[in-house]
Design a protein around this motif. Structure first.
Motif, PDB file in Angstrom:
ATOM      1  N   GLN A  84      50.092  54.212  33.781  1.00  0.00           N
ATOM      2  CA  GLN A  84      49.223  53.239  34.025  1.00  0.00           C
ATOM      3  C   GLN A  84      48.103  52.647  33.033  1.00  0.00           C
ATOM      4  OE1 GLN A  84      48.515  51.968  38.130  1.00  0.00           O
ATOM      5  NE2 GLN A  84      49.830  53.543  38.919  1.00  0.00           N
ATOM      6  N   PHE A  85      47.508  53.815  32.742  1.00  0.00           N
ATOM      7  CA  PHE A  85      46.326  53.831  31.785  1.00  0.00           C
ATOM      8  C   PHE A  85      46.871  53.358  30.325  1.00  0.00           C
ATOM      9  CE2 PHE A  85      43.273  56.951  34.247  1.00  0.00           C
ATOM     10  CZ  PHE A  85      43.331  56.171  35.154  1.00  0.00           C
ATOM     11  N   ALA A  86      47.857  53.980  30.011  1.00  0.00           N
ATOM     12  CA  ALA A  86      48.320  53.408  28.664  1.00  0.00           C
ATOM     13  C   ALA A  86      48.723  52.175  28.675  1.00  0.00           C
ATOM     14  CB  ALA A  86      49.731  54.297  28.310  1.00  0.00           C
ATOM     15  N   ALA A  87      49.484  51.474  29.925  1.00  0.00           N
ATOM     16  CA  ALA A  87      49.780  50.107  29.744  1.00  0.00           C
ATOM     17  C   ALA A  87      48.358  49.406  29.880  1.00  0.00           C
ATOM     18  CB  ALA A  87      50.477  49.689  31.126  1.00  0.00           C
ATOM     19  N   PHE A  88      47.410  49.553  30.389  1.00  0.00           N
ATOM     20  CA  PHE A  88      45.948  49.006  30.508  1.00  0.00           C
ATOM     21  C   PHE A  88      45.655  49.001  28.759  1.00  0.00           C
ATOM     22  CE2 PHE A  88      41.563  49.231  30.121  1.00  0.00           C
ATOM     23  CZ  PHE A  88      41.109  48.437  31.107  1.00  0.00           C
ATOM     24  N   CYS A  89      45.677  50.024  28.256  1.00  0.00           N
ATOM     25  CA  CYS A  89      45.008  50.222  26.726  1.00  0.00           C
ATOM     26  C   CYS A  89      46.209  49.311  25.977  1.00  0.00           C
ATOM     27  CB  CYS A  89      45.147  51.736  26.537  1.00  0.00           C
ATOM     28  SG  CYS A  89      43.929  52.645  27.188  1.00  0.00           S
ATOM     29  N   ASP A  90      47.415  49.184  26.211  1.00  0.00           N
ATOM     30  CA  ASP A  90      48.424  48.419  25.220  1.00  0.00           C
ATOM     31  C   ASP A  90      48.001  47.258  25.321  1.00  0.00           C
ATOM     32  OD1 ASP A  90      49.433  50.888  24.404  1.00  0.00           O
ATOM     33  OD2 ASP A  90      51.112  50.661  25.611  1.00  0.00           O
ATOM     34  N   ALA A  91      47.246  46.511  26.471  1.00  0.00           N
ATOM     35  CA  ALA A  91      47.392  45.275  26.472  1.00  0.00           C
ATOM     36  C   ALA A  91      45.897  44.634  26.063  1.00  0.00           C
ATOM     37  CB  ALA A  91      47.320  44.933  28.116  1.00  0.00           C
ATOM     38  N   ARG A  92      44.871  45.723  25.515  1.00  0.00           N
ATOM     39  CA  ARG A  92      43.842  45.176  24.897  1.00  0.00           C
ATOM     40  C   ARG A  92      43.688  45.580  23.435  1.00  0.00           C
ATOM     41  NH1 ARG A  92      39.633  46.062  28.805  1.00  0.00           N
ATOM     42  NH2 ARG A  92      38.107  47.468  27.707  1.00  0.00           N
ATOM     43  N   PRO A  93      42.813  44.751  22.761  1.00  0.00           N
ATOM     44  CA  PRO A  93      42.681  44.684  21.324  1.00  0.00           C
ATOM     45  C   PRO A  93      42.318  45.806  20.837  1.00  0.00           C
ATOM     46  CG  PRO A  93      40.787  43.719  22.186  1.00  0.00           C
ATOM     47  CD  PRO A  93      41.591  44.017  23.281  1.00  0.00           C
ATOM     48  N   ALA A  94      42.754  46.138  19.538  1.00  0.00           N
ATOM     49  CA  ALA A  94      42.170  47.411  18.733  1.00  0.00           C
ATOM     50  C   ALA A  94      40.646  47.482  18.843  1.00  0.00           C
ATOM     51  CB  ALA A  94      42.671  47.398  17.461  1.00  0.00           C
ATOM     52  N   GLY A  95      40.067  48.678  18.987  1.00  0.00           N
ATOM     53  CA  GLY A  95      38.565  49.154  19.161  1.00  0.00           C
ATOM     54  C   GLY A  95      38.232  48.653  20.300  1.00  0.00           C
ATOM     55  N   GLY A  96      38.868  48.538  21.361  1.00  0.00           N
ATOM     56  CA  GLY A  96      38.460  48.314  22.728  1.00  0.00           C
ATOM     57  C   GLY A  96      39.547  48.519  23.769  1.00  0.00           C
ATOM     58  N   LYS A  97      40.186  49.794  23.347  1.00  0.00           N
ATOM     59  CA  LYS A  97      41.352  50.014  24.132  1.00  0.00           C
ATOM     60  C   LYS A  97      41.033  50.488  25.497  1.00  0.00           C
ATOM     61  CE  LYS A  97      45.048  49.215  21.549  1.00  0.00           C
ATOM     62  NZ  LYS A  97      46.020  48.039  21.653  1.00  0.00           N
ATOM     63  N   PHE A  98      39.998  51.474  25.380  1.00  0.00           N
ATOM     64  CA  PHE A  98      39.390  52.176  26.818  1.00  0.00           C
ATOM     65  C   PHE A  98      38.406  51.229  27.492  1.00  0.00           C
ATOM     66  CE2 PHE A  98      41.133  55.490  24.457  1.00  0.00           C
ATOM     67  CZ  PHE A  98      42.056  56.114  25.292  1.00  0.00           C
ATOM     68  N   ALA A  99      38.424  51.282  28.755  1.00  0.00           N
ATOM     69  CA  ALA A  99      37.155  51.013  29.461  1.00  0.00           C
ATOM     70  C   ALA A  99      36.208  51.925  29.729  1.00  0.00           C
ATOM     71  CB  ALA A  99      37.836  50.365  30.842  1.00  0.00           C
ATOM     72  N   HIS A 100      35.015  51.557  29.710  1.00  0.00           N
ATOM     73  CA  HIS A 100      33.944  52.528  29.951  1.00  0.00           C
ATOM     74  C   HIS A 100      32.913  52.461  31.098  1.00  0.00           C
ATOM     75  CE1 HIS A 100      34.184  54.408  25.641  1.00  0.00           C
ATOM     76  NE2 HIS A 100      34.414  53.420  25.369  1.00  0.00           N
ATOM     77  N   ARG A 101      32.397  53.556  31.722  1.00  0.00           N
ATOM     78  CA  ARG A 101      31.410  53.425  32.617  1.00  0.00           C
ATOM     79  C   ARG A 101      30.220  53.232  31.895  1.00  0.00           C
ATOM     80  NH1 ARG A 101      31.632  58.871  35.757  1.00  0.00           N
ATOM     81  NH2 ARG A 101      31.904  59.562  33.643  1.00  0.00           N
ATOM     82  N   ALA A 102      28.982  52.733  32.717  1.00  0.00           N
ATOM     83  CA  ALA A 102      27.739  52.454  32.355  1.00  0.00           C
ATOM     84  C   ALA A 102      27.160  53.646  31.779  1.00  0.00           C
ATOM     85  CB  ALA A 102      27.162  51.892  33.346  1.00  0.00           C
ATOM     86  N   THR A 103      27.545  54.928  32.383  1.00  0.00           N
ATOM     87  CA  THR A 103      26.840  56.016  31.978  1.00  0.00           C
ATOM     88  C   THR A 103      27.218  56.680  30.402  1.00  0.00           C
ATOM     89  OG1 THR A 103      26.230  58.256  32.638  1.00  0.00           O
ATOM     90  CG2 THR A 103      28.640  57.786  32.916  1.00  0.00           C
ATOM     91  N   ASP A 104      28.481  55.975  30.123  1.00  0.00           N
ATOM     92  CA  ASP A 104      29.053  56.656  28.748  1.00  0.00           C
ATOM     93  C   ASP A 104      28.202  56.234  27.601  1.00  0.00           C
ATOM     94  OD1 ASP A 104      31.303  57.507  30.009  1.00  0.00           O
ATOM     95  OD2 ASP A 104      32.543  56.014  29.561  1.00  0.00           O
ATOM     96  N   ALA A 105      27.501  55.175  27.597  1.00  0.00           N
ATOM     97  CA  ALA A 105      26.888  54.921  26.301  1.00  0.00           C
ATOM     98  C   ALA A 105      25.403  55.850  26.349  1.00  0.00           C
ATOM     99  CB  ALA A 105      26.242  53.378  26.449  1.00  0.00           C
TER     100      ALA A 105
END
Length: 281
Positions: free
Chosen positions: A105-126
């Motif tokens: 499921q996570f790979a499918a989520f990433c595959d549907a997104r543009p290069a450079g922004g594959k992963f979603a982040h939490r607010a704490t990550d930055a």
């Protein structure tokens, strides 16, 4: 600013976590206590199985711990996948999935997104500089969440902001890289691969331990070590013991905040109750 020493202080612990612990790479607890306004390292406990670790958590106790594993998923990811937006319900759904299902499921989520922004982040990550909690490789933090958080919940511990449990056993999400980078910048201090266990990384560990002993971080805490403990931290090329100690100091800072009346253990007021937050970020 120096931390206030809590009255009747709890045991402090920092956990270097593994989702697949073994004799070579166990789950590691660094145990400590307040001593004269400083944090004394007492020693280490090792757990070669998740069941052994879970049994320790379930024991009656009085501790505040910093755990190096994510406690939540990015809101954007959860919303996109149609999972529950309540933290407890989301974690119940997440634990019901296999690792293969999570990866797919996570790979499918990433595959549907543009290069450079594959992963979603939490607010704490930055502010923490942490990996996205949905990553399933290098490091596999998604599986660390899957293995760790359900066992914390089953043990009945208290997760400030996220879950009300036993107030005498308090678990906070920690991240050793946050404190290490404050001292070392981008210098690496550890490597699992023997070929990468270089003299430069040994020097970095010496510098990091020295800074922690002198209290040269924004946490305002000084680490107290015996000579043998200092040598052991410096001589661990994989950095697991040092990572546990870094989490220990983050837990100590949080315990100090609580001793001064902060029921959130230093977590910001604006924390997303679905995503959680890395303490001290």
């Amino acid at each position: 600013m120096a931390q206030e020493t809590p009255s009747s202080p709890p045991l402090l612990l920092g956990c270097d976590f593994s989702s697949s612990p073994s004799r070579r790479k166990p789950i590691l607890h660094a145990l400590g206590q307040w001593q004269g306004g400083q944090v004394q390292l007492l020693g280490f406990e090792r757990f070669e199985t998740l069941d052994a670790w879970a049994a320790w958590l379930a024991q009656p106790g009085d501790w505040v711990g910093g755990f190096d594993l994510p406690f939540g998923l990015p809101r954007e990811l959860v919303h996109t996948l149609g999972w529950p937006l309540d933290w407890a319900a989301c974690m119940a759904h997440y634990r019901s999935l296999s690792r293969d299902a999570i990866r797919a499921q996570f790979a499918a989520f990433c595959d549907a997104r543009p290069a450079g922004g594959k992963f979603a982040h939490r607010a704490t990550d930055a502010p923490a500089g942490s990996s996205p909690s949905m990553k399933w490789v290098n490091p596999p933090v998604a599986f660390m969440l899957h293995a760790g958080v359900p066992r914390l919940l089953d043990a009945g511990v208290h997760l400030p902001v996220l879950h009300t449990g036993d107030p005498r056993r308090v678990a906070l999400e920690a991240y050793p890289g946050l404190l290490a980078r404050e001292v070392l910048g981008r210098r690496s201090y550890k490597a699992d691969d023997r070929a990468r266990q270089t003299p430069d990384r040994l020097i970095a560990r010496k510098d990091l331990v020295n800074a922690l002993e002198l209290g040269q971080t924004r946490l305002g805490l000084r680490l107290r070590l015996r000579h043998a403990q200092r040598d052991a931290l410096v001589d661990d090329p994989m950095g697991d013991t040092l990572d546990a100690v870094l989490c220990l100091l983050q837990a100590a800072w949080a315990a100090g905040q609580h001793a001064q009346g902060d029921i959130r253990y230093g977590l910001p007021a604006e924390v997303d109750p679905l995503e959680g937050w890395i303490v001290t970020a």
